[in-house]
Design a protein around this motif. Structure first.
Motif, PDB file in Angstrom:
ATOM      1  N   ASN A 120     -21.962  -2.615  33.738  1.00 19.88           N
ATOM      2  CA  ASN A 120     -21.927  -1.510  34.687  1.00 19.88           C
ATOM      3  C   ASN A 120     -20.850  -1.848  35.707  1.00 19.88           C
ATOM      4  O   ASN A 120     -21.035  -2.728  36.545  1.00 19.88           O
ATOM      5  CB  ASN A 120     -23.291  -1.342  35.363  1.00 19.88           C
ATOM      6  CG  ASN A 120     -23.303  -0.221  36.396  1.00 19.88           C
ATOM      7  OD1 ASN A 120     -22.304   0.452  36.624  1.00 19.88           O
ATOM      8  ND2 ASN A 120     -24.436  -0.038  37.050  1.00 19.88           N
ATOM      9  N   ARG A 122     -17.647  -0.637  38.473  1.00 19.81           N
ATOM     10  CA  ARG A 122     -16.963   0.366  39.290  1.00 19.81           C
ATOM     11  C   ARG A 122     -15.475   0.394  38.951  1.00 19.81           C
ATOM     12  O   ARG A 122     -14.820   1.415  39.082  1.00 19.81           O
ATOM     13  CB  ARG A 122     -17.169   0.065  40.768  1.00 19.81           C
ATOM     14  CG  ARG A 122     -16.699   1.185  41.689  1.00 19.81           C
ATOM     15  CD  ARG A 122     -16.895   0.822  43.155  1.00 19.81           C
ATOM     16  NE  ARG A 122     -18.307   0.581  43.461  1.00 19.81           N
ATOM     17  CZ  ARG A 122     -18.748   0.093  44.612  1.00 19.81           C
ATOM     18  NH1 ARG A 122     -17.884  -0.240  45.564  1.00 19.81           N
ATOM     19  NH2 ARG A 122     -20.034  -0.082  44.798  1.00 19.81           N
ATOM     20  N   ASN A 142     -20.940   1.058  30.863  1.00 17.67           N
ATOM     21  CA  ASN A 142     -20.956   2.181  31.789  1.00 17.67           C
ATOM     22  C   ASN A 142     -19.827   1.924  32.777  1.00 17.67           C
ATOM     23  O   ASN A 142     -19.933   1.046  33.637  1.00 17.67           O
ATOM     24  CB  ASN A 142     -22.303   2.270  32.497  1.00 17.67           C
ATOM     25  CG  ASN A 142     -23.416   2.686  31.553  1.00 17.67           C
ATOM     26  OD1 ASN A 142     -23.558   3.856  31.231  1.00 17.67           O
ATOM     27  ND2 ASN A 142     -24.197   1.726  31.084  1.00 17.67           N
ATOM     28  N   THR A 145     -16.075   5.865  37.498  1.00 13.83           N
ATOM     29  CA  THR A 145     -16.019   7.319  37.665  1.00 13.83           C
ATOM     30  C   THR A 145     -14.672   7.767  38.215  1.00 13.83           C
ATOM     31  O   THR A 145     -14.297   8.937  38.069  1.00 13.83           O
ATOM     32  CB  THR A 145     -17.138   7.791  38.612  1.00 13.83           C
ATOM     33  OG1 THR A 145     -17.029   7.095  39.856  1.00 13.83           O
ATOM     34  CG2 THR A 145     -18.505   7.515  38.011  1.00 13.83           C
ATOM     35  N   ALA A 196     -24.691  11.915  34.732  1.00 17.47           N
ATOM     36  CA  ALA A 196     -25.380  10.708  34.283  1.00 17.47           C
ATOM     37  C   ALA A 196     -26.680  11.087  33.592  1.00 17.47           C
ATOM     38  O   ALA A 196     -27.401  11.984  34.031  1.00 17.47           O
ATOM     39  CB  ALA A 196     -25.661   9.806  35.479  1.00 17.47           C
ATOM     40  N   LYS A 217     -23.960   6.592  34.377  1.00 12.86           N
ATOM     41  CA  LYS A 217     -23.220   7.248  35.454  1.00 12.86           C
ATOM     42  C   LYS A 217     -22.526   8.500  34.915  1.00 12.86           C
ATOM     43  O   LYS A 217     -22.441   8.702  33.703  1.00 12.86           O
ATOM     44  CB  LYS A 217     -22.183   6.284  36.046  1.00 12.86           C
ATOM     45  CG  LYS A 217     -22.803   5.045  36.674  1.00 12.86           C
ATOM     46  CD  LYS A 217     -21.754   4.173  37.351  1.00 12.86           C
ATOM     47  CE  LYS A 217     -20.880   3.444  36.377  1.00 12.86           C
ATOM     48  NZ  LYS A 217     -20.017   2.433  37.022  1.00 12.86           N
TER      49      LYS A 217
END
Length: 287
Positions: A120, A122, A142, A145, A196, A217
């Motif tokens: 996960n 960023r 994941n 964004t 998500a 997400k």
């Protein structure tokens, strides 16, 4: 505040290595979860890196086994030399007819030969300032964004010959495994941002479930590769719906899927099948 586990040697960087055979690691870090200057090898064990800037970082990372869960405010797994921006090397070259050949000769590698990896991130999910090779195991990403990072980011090529790889993230810099791989992949661009938890479902022409996955997400692209994605096969790619099957890390077991809406039907006629359009980022190896 710094790296949780670290091995380096400023006088001789080649001596900065870590090998993990087994054990249970619960890591909260203000910087890297596990950092080895030269090489990081994981043969087994359970690693839960619940907070980090980057989860795993080294010039060479080899995952042979184990269960690895990474949450990172930047890159989940980063293959680089020294700093985050170093180590970029030329990628695969396009040959006549569009066939890409693997010609990376640098020293930064991510090898995935087994194990179960959940990221996960960023920033980039898997970030290789070099090359990636995957032959087995399960990798679930994941990714970011925001558009200037990708769930998958490599400079020197990605050869995929086995295992299951699924990555969801933004569309600006999306990549799939390279066209020189021996296992097929699909890269889907969606026209709108998907919320998500929206199910992504792929089934073959006989109705057999190939993938049901719920990203953690918001996402606008999805990359998937597995042995079940056969050359010459026909598939239906759907979004939404529900599943009553058991799931782990967003990946559902087969069965119990109630249809959503069909995104696209496709046939596999080449190693990387691209659905929809998008991206635009200048990254080597992107179909």
């Amino acid at each position: 505040g710094g790296d949780a586990l670290k091995s380096d040697n400023e006088e001789d960087p080649e001596k900065g290595y870590i090998t993990i055979e087994s054990g249970v690691f619960e890591i909260v870090s203000g910087d890297d979860g596990i950092h080895a200057e030269s090489s990081l090898t994981i043969n087994g064990g359970e690693m839960n890196i619940s907070q980090s800037y980057e989860g795993l970082e080294s010039a060479v990372i080899t995952i042979n086994g184990g269960t690895i869960r990474v949450t990172a405010s930047d890159d989940g797994i980063n293959v680089a030399g020294g700093t985050d921006s170093s180590g970029a090397m030329p990628g695969g070259r396009q040959q006549p007819g569009g066939q890409e050949t693997f010609n990376y000769s640098g020293s930064y590698y991510l090898y995935i030969y087994g194990g179960y990896v959940v990221v996960n991130a960023r920033g980039d999910g898997l970030d290789a300032n070099g090359a990636i090779e995957m032959t087995d195991g399960v990798v679930i990403v994941n990714g970011p964004t925001e558009q200037m990072n990708g769930a998958l980011d490599y400079d020197g090529g990605f050869t995929m010959s086995g295992g299951v790889f699924v990555a969801a993230g933004s569309a600006g810099m999306a990549q799939a495994p390279g066209a020189y791989s021996s296992q097929n992949s699909v890269l889907a661009y969606f026209p709108n941002l998907q919320a998500a938890g929206t199910l992504v479902h792929i089934e073959d022409s006989a109705g057999n479930e190939i993938l049901t996955f719920a990203p953690l997400k918001d996402f606008q692209t999805l990359v998937f590769s597995a042995p079940s994605l056969k050359s010459g096969g026909s598939y239906t790619f759907s979004l939404g719906g529900t599943s009553s099957a058991a799931q782990a890390d967003g990946l559902y077991q087969s069965g119990g899927y109630a249809p959503g809406s069909v995104f696209q039907t496709f046939s596999v006629s080449q190693v990387v099948t691209t659905l929809g359009s998008g991206g635009g980022g200048m990254r080597p190896g992107r179909p």
